[in-house]
Design a protein around this motif. Structure first.
Motif, PDB file in Angstrom:
ATOM      1  N   MET A 255       0.795  -1.080  -0.057  1.00  0.00           N
ATOM      2  CA  MET A 255      -0.056   0.189   0.020  1.00  0.00           C
ATOM      3  C   MET A 255       0.910   1.198   0.051  1.00  0.00           C
ATOM      4  O   MET A 255       2.094   1.271   0.496  1.00  0.00           O
ATOM      5  N   PRO A 256       0.375   2.307  -0.724  1.00  0.00           N
ATOM      6  CA  PRO A 256       1.078   3.727  -0.854  1.00  0.00           C
ATOM      7  C   PRO A 256       0.795   4.311   0.610  1.00  0.00           C
ATOM      8  O   PRO A 256      -0.130   4.000   1.467  1.00  0.00           O
ATOM      9  N   PHE A 257       1.746   5.264   1.122  1.00  0.00           N
ATOM     10  CA  PHE A 257       1.535   5.872   2.270  1.00  0.00           C
ATOM     11  C   PHE A 257       0.185   6.321   2.762  1.00  0.00           C
ATOM     12  O   PHE A 257      -0.358   6.447   3.873  1.00  0.00           O
ATOM     13  N   ASP A 258      -0.251   7.352   1.536  1.00  0.00           N
ATOM     14  CA  ASP A 258      -1.422   7.881   1.682  1.00  0.00           C
ATOM     15  C   ASP A 258      -2.704   7.007   2.117  1.00  0.00           C
ATOM     16  O   ASP A 258      -3.616   7.455   2.908  1.00  0.00           O
ATOM     17  N   GLU A 259      -2.678   5.816   1.473  1.00  0.00           N
ATOM     18  CA  GLU A 259      -3.664   4.624   1.723  1.00  0.00           C
ATOM     19  C   GLU A 259      -3.573   4.309   3.141  1.00  0.00           C
ATOM     20  O   GLU A 259      -4.521   4.093   3.821  1.00  0.00           O
ATOM     21  N   ILE A 260      -2.488   4.051   3.733  1.00  0.00           N
ATOM     22  CA  ILE A 260      -2.115   3.614   4.914  1.00  0.00           C
ATOM     23  C   ILE A 260      -2.701   4.739   6.073  1.00  0.00           C
ATOM     24  O   ILE A 260      -3.412   4.277   6.925  1.00  0.00           O
ATOM     25  N   GLY A 261      -2.379   5.814   5.881  1.00  0.00           N
ATOM     26  CA  GLY A 261      -2.880   6.969   6.710  1.00  0.00           C
ATOM     27  C   GLY A 261      -4.251   7.048   6.700  1.00  0.00           C
ATOM     28  O   GLY A 261      -4.723   7.165   7.781  1.00  0.00           O
ATOM     29  N   ASP A 262      -4.904   7.085   5.593  1.00  0.00           N
ATOM     30  CA  ASP A 262      -6.334   6.806   5.570  1.00  0.00           C
ATOM     31  C   ASP A 262      -7.211   5.865   6.286  1.00  0.00           C
ATOM     32  O   ASP A 262      -7.887   6.019   7.193  1.00  0.00           O
ATOM     33  N   ILE A 263      -6.172   4.664   6.312  1.00  0.00           N
ATOM     34  CA  ILE A 263      -7.133   3.508   7.039  1.00  0.00           C
ATOM     35  C   ILE A 263      -6.749   3.729   8.590  1.00  0.00           C
ATOM     36  O   ILE A 263      -7.544   3.359   9.399  1.00  0.00           O
ATOM     37  N   LEU A 264      -5.478   4.331   8.820  1.00  0.00           N
ATOM     38  CA  LEU A 264      -5.369   4.531  10.386  1.00  0.00           C
ATOM     39  C   LEU A 264      -5.725   5.845  10.921  1.00  0.00           C
ATOM     40  O   LEU A 264      -5.327   5.941  12.051  1.00  0.00           O
TER      41      LEU A 264
END
Length: 203
Positions: A171-180
């Motif tokens: 996963m790209p960082f932006d998607e990880i950020g949105d999930i968390l």
């Protein structure tokens, strides 16, 4: 618990991944339209279900010991997504980010309810990607496989989840950020702080 999938393994090469976090405008419009249809008519959810089912199943299966558990959790993810689709707010990230968030919640619920220890399922490719971040020489990757796997198993649950999303789920960082519920930059900082911990454990 550390495990490697056997013959029933759902191969990662079947999962579509992207190397950069970018959604073409055409796909953004298309997905927003699909979500709107699902909100107005439950039958419209089928398109999103078919689009993301395999990705969510792979995500869940990476973290449990059996395929049956993965199927059960994945079913709950999509059931809850369908029930709560009207609460979804588009934030410029794929709809899958919301599904991954639900999946993490369902996994944690299952672990607590059944008093289970979550699985850590690793493959050489997974370790290889992390080894590159640790700047290990190519010929050293197999040597450090066991050490790195053990170091991953010792991580706090939240840290392990972030590493898995970045290196196992790609996963790209932006998607990880949105999930968390954090920013993409914050997710990136967290990843490299954890990488530093792993480096100290392995080298």
């Amino acid at each position: 618990m550390i495990a490697e999938k056997g013959s029933e393994n759902l191969k990662k090469q079947n999962m579509e991944t992207v190397s950069k976090y970018h959604i073409p405008d055409k796909l953004i419009i298309e997905e927003k339209d699909q979500i709107a249809k699902a909100c107005n008519d439950p039958s419209g959810f089928e398109v999103l279900y078919k689009k993301y089912y395999k990705k969510i199943l792979l995500f869940v299966y990476q973290r449990v010991n059996t395929k049956d558990d993965a199927l059960d959790v994945t079913s709950q993810v999509f059931l809850k997504a369908l029930i709560n689709i009207r609460r979804y707010t588009f934030k410029g990230v794929p709809f899958s980010a919301w599904l991954y968030r639900i999946a993490l919640n369902e996994l944690n619920l299952m672990f607590r309810k059944n008093k289970l220890t979550r699985a850590l399922n690793v493959e050489m490719d997974n370790i290889g990607d992390i080894a590159e971040e640790l700047e290990l020489a190519v010929e050293e990757k197999e040597i450090y496989f066991e050490k790195l796997t053990n170091a991953l198993a010792e991580l706090a649950a939240d840290d392990l989840t972030i590493i898995e999303m970045r290196f196992f789920d790609e996963m790209p960082f932006d998607e990880i950020g949105d999930i968390l519920h954090i920013t993409g930059n914050n997710a990136k900082v967290k990843v490299y702080r954890i990488i530093d911990k792993l480096k100290k454990s392995v080298l």
